[in-house]
Design a protein around this motif. Structure first.
Motif, short mmCIF file in Angstrom:
data_model
loop_
_atom_site.label_atom_id
_atom_site.label_comp_id
_atom_site.label_asym_id
_atom_site.label_seq_id
_atom_site.Cartn_x
_atom_site.Cartn_y
_atom_site.Cartn_z
N VAL A 212 7.08 -6.86 -3.57
CA VAL A 212 7.44 -6.69 -2.15
C VAL A 212 8.07 -7.97 -1.62
CG1 VAL A 212 6.50 -6.34 0.17
CG2 VAL A 212 5.76 -4.87 -1.72
N ARG A 213 7.50 -9.11 -1.95
CA ARG A 213 8.05 -10.39 -1.48
C ARG A 213 9.47 -10.62 -1.99
NH1 ARG A 213 2.82 -14.39 -1.90
NH2 ARG A 213 1.86 -13.61 0.00
N ARG A 214 9.72 -10.28 -3.25
CA ARG A 214 11.08 -10.44 -3.79
C ARG A 214 12.07 -9.56 -3.05
NH1 ARG A 214 11.75 -10.84 -10.12
NH2 ARG A 214 13.77 -11.58 -9.40
N ALA A 215 11.66 -8.34 -2.73
CA ALA A 215 12.55 -7.42 -2.00
C ALA A 215 12.85 -7.98 -0.61
CB ALA A 215 11.91 -6.04 -1.90
N LEU A 216 11.81 -8.46 0.08
CA LEU A 216 12.01 -9.01 1.43
C LEU A 216 12.85 -10.28 1.38
CD1 LEU A 216 8.46 -8.38 2.95
CD2 LEU A 216 10.58 -7.10 3.40
N GLN A 217 12.65 -11.11 0.37
CA GLN A 217 13.45 -12.33 0.22
C GLN A 217 14.92 -11.97 0.04
OE1 GLN A 217 12.86 -15.56 0.69
NE2 GLN A 217 15.01 -15.88 0.27
N GLN A 218 15.20 -10.93 -0.71
CA GLN A 218 16.58 -10.51 -0.90
C GLN A 218 17.21 -10.11 0.44
OE1 GLN A 218 18.61 -10.62 -3.54
NE2 GLN A 218 20.24 -9.81 -2.23
N LEU A 219 16.48 -9.36 1.24
CA LEU A 219 17.01 -8.94 2.54
C LEU A 219 17.19 -10.13 3.48
CD1 LEU A 219 15.02 -5.63 3.05
CD2 LEU A 219 17.33 -5.94 2.16
N ARG A 220 16.30 -11.12 3.38
CA ARG A 220 16.47 -12.34 4.17
C ARG A 220 17.73 -13.07 3.76
NH1 ARG A 220 11.25 -15.69 3.49
NH2 ARG A 220 12.64 -17.30 4.23
N SER A 221 17.98 -13.16 2.45
CA SER A 221 19.16 -13.87 1.97
C SER A 221 20.45 -13.16 2.37
CB SER A 221 19.11 -14.07 0.45
OG SER A 221 19.32 -12.85 -0.22
N GLN B 18 0.81 -1.22 0.00
CA GLN B 18 0.00 0.00 0.00
C GLN B 18 0.85 1.27 0.00
OE1 GLN B 18 -2.48 -0.80 3.41
NE2 GLN B 18 -3.98 -1.91 2.19
N GLU B 19 1.89 1.29 0.82
CA GLU B 19 2.73 2.49 0.92
C GLU B 19 3.41 2.83 -0.40
OE1 GLU B 19 6.62 4.24 3.29
OE2 GLU B 19 5.61 2.48 4.10
N TYR B 20 3.96 1.80 -1.06
CA TYR B 20 4.72 2.04 -2.29
C TYR B 20 3.92 1.79 -3.57
CZ TYR B 20 8.83 2.39 0.67
OH TYR B 20 9.75 2.80 1.61
N GLU B 21 2.66 1.37 -3.41
CA GLU B 21 1.79 1.08 -4.55
C GLU B 21 2.45 0.06 -5.49
OE1 GLU B 21 0.61 4.79 -6.37
OE2 GLU B 21 -0.16 5.57 -4.48
N LEU B 22 2.88 -1.05 -4.91
CA LEU B 22 3.55 -2.12 -5.64
C LEU B 22 2.75 -3.40 -5.53
CD1 LEU B 22 7.19 -1.44 -4.40
CD2 LEU B 22 6.22 -0.82 -6.62
N SER B 23 3.11 -4.38 -6.36
CA SER B 23 2.47 -5.68 -6.26
C SER B 23 3.04 -6.45 -5.07
CB SER B 23 2.70 -6.49 -7.55
OG SER B 23 4.04 -6.94 -7.60
N ARG B 24 2.27 -7.40 -4.59
CA ARG B 24 2.73 -8.24 -3.49
C ARG B 24 3.98 -9.03 -3.89
NH1 ARG B 24 -0.75 -10.77 1.19
NH2 ARG B 24 -0.83 -8.56 1.47
N LEU B 25 4.03 -9.48 -5.14
CA LEU B 25 5.19 -10.24 -5.63
C LEU B 25 6.46 -9.38 -5.57
CD1 LEU B 25 6.41 -12.78 -6.85
CD2 LEU B 25 5.77 -11.90 -9.11
#
Length: 137
Positions: free
Chosen positions: A53-62, A44-51
């Motif tokens: 956002v998930r890819r960005a978070l996965q990168q930070l997890r890795s 909602q904040e960045y007006e992006l797709s869930r996919l």
């Protein structure tokens, strides 16, 4: 509020979001131990797709910057004590993603790679990749 229009169209949006979140972690805006905004909030904040956002978070997890705690949410990792492992002649080290049993055995978070050190005598030691430094003699 930042929107998709504020992202560079020549760079993958998920990489840019990961960069913004990484910077917020490094500056302390997202402090160690604090909850990372939810996927829905980031969508909602960045007006992006869930996919995206998930890819960005996965990168930070890795990268070992965030950790998902089942049933509680996603949190910024704090500074962790590092273990220094010295390899002697005949020892080998291998990094890879752990299976569920190894994750439990070595106390790893979801998404955290394992470093397996096989000593010359066949003994195997496991370490979280984000918490180990390997040295040679």
């Amino acid at each position: 509020m930042t929107s998709e229009r504020d992202f560079d169209p020549d760079v993958a949006t998920w990489k840019q979001l990961a960069g913004r979140l990484r910077q917020a972690i490094r500056t302390g805006e997202l402090a160690a131990g604090k909850r990372v905004p939810s996927e829905l909030h980031l969508v909602q904040e960045y007006e992006l797709s869930r996919l995206t956002v998930r890819r960005a978070l996965q990168q930070l997890r890795s990268e070992g910057l965030i950790v998902v705690v089942q049933g509680r949410g996603t949190f910024v990792m704090g500074e962790q004590e590092r273990t220094t492992v010295t390899l002697s002649s005949g020892d080998r080290a291998q990094a890879r993603m752990p299976d569920p049993e190894e994750r439990r055995k070595y106390g790893l978070h979801e998404g955290e790679p394992v470093v397996l050190v096989t000593r010359a005598d066949g003994e195997v030691e496991g370490y979280g990749a984000h918490r180990v430094t390997i040295e040679g003699r």
